[in-house]
Design an enzyme around this catalytic site. Sequence first.
Site, PDB file in Angstrom:
ATOM      1  CB  THR A  39      -0.690   0.161   1.098  1.00 15.90           C
ATOM      2  OG1 THR A  39      -0.141   0.242   2.107  1.00 15.90           O
ATOM      3  CG2 THR A  39      -1.795  -1.087   1.360  1.00 15.90           C
ATOM      4  CB  THR A  40      -1.561   3.914   0.383  1.00 21.67           C
ATOM      5  OG1 THR A  40      -1.230   3.293   1.467  1.00 21.67           O
ATOM      6  CG2 THR A  40      -2.498   4.702  -0.010  1.00 21.67           C
TER       7      THR A  40
END
Length: 266
Positions: A39-40
């Site tokens: 992520t992100t």
Amino acid sequence: MVPGTSSFSDFLAGQAPDLLPSRRSLPAGQAVDLAPHGTTIVAATFPGGVVMAGDRRATMGNVIAQRDIEKVFPADEFSAVGIAGSAGIAVEMVRLFQTELEHYEKIEGTTLSMAGKANRLAALIRSNLGMAMQGLAVVPLFAGFDHATGGGRIFSYDVTGGRYEESAFHSVGSGSVFARGSLKKLYRDDLSDGDCVVAVVQALYDAADDDSATGGPDLTRRIFPVVHVITADGGRRLPDADVADVADRVISGRMQRPDGPQAGLS
């Protein structure tokens, strides 16, 4: 080659289905804590194109599995895909997607439309549903320049392959809530490409500030987000030195305002 087959994944399914990630058998149980997760990812449009950026951290449970993973890849000359979820499966899916687009272009003699690319990625995600049910989900973000509309477009997905077009900006991954909140304050319709890059780096900083799975700029190791800018002239990854300059400016500003820049009230 099977006559009339312009989809590489369909061809592979017919000739060697065991090579597809979704066709591999898995034991019963959950595997969510056994593989690194990434992520992100954030993306935002500007007049004339779109920017996509991703942090560099991969986690495995409460452990940092990798500090310099790359999560944003060119899908073809005019699009990019960012990965969130099970990193190994996601990278393999991206490679299959890249081959799918290249294969279509060679067979048909033309590039797939932006909507067609988004639909093909949706089909690949849908084929991974069995693994997603065992915790190995892949939820990418897709963005690119659409020559038909003359602007950047962003598509998000769910684990079932549902495809959703987003307007202006979007984010996926564990830090996405914080990144989108940041972009709500920083985004404008008239951003230049440079200002758009600064905005997405600010958003990733805010995500890292509140989400332990998202890695912020690493000053000691000089590890910074991967940033792709896509326009009518094609896509390009910003050199690490350029991203470092942006990150250094963002961090310098945060020394004065730790919670980020002020958004205008209007």
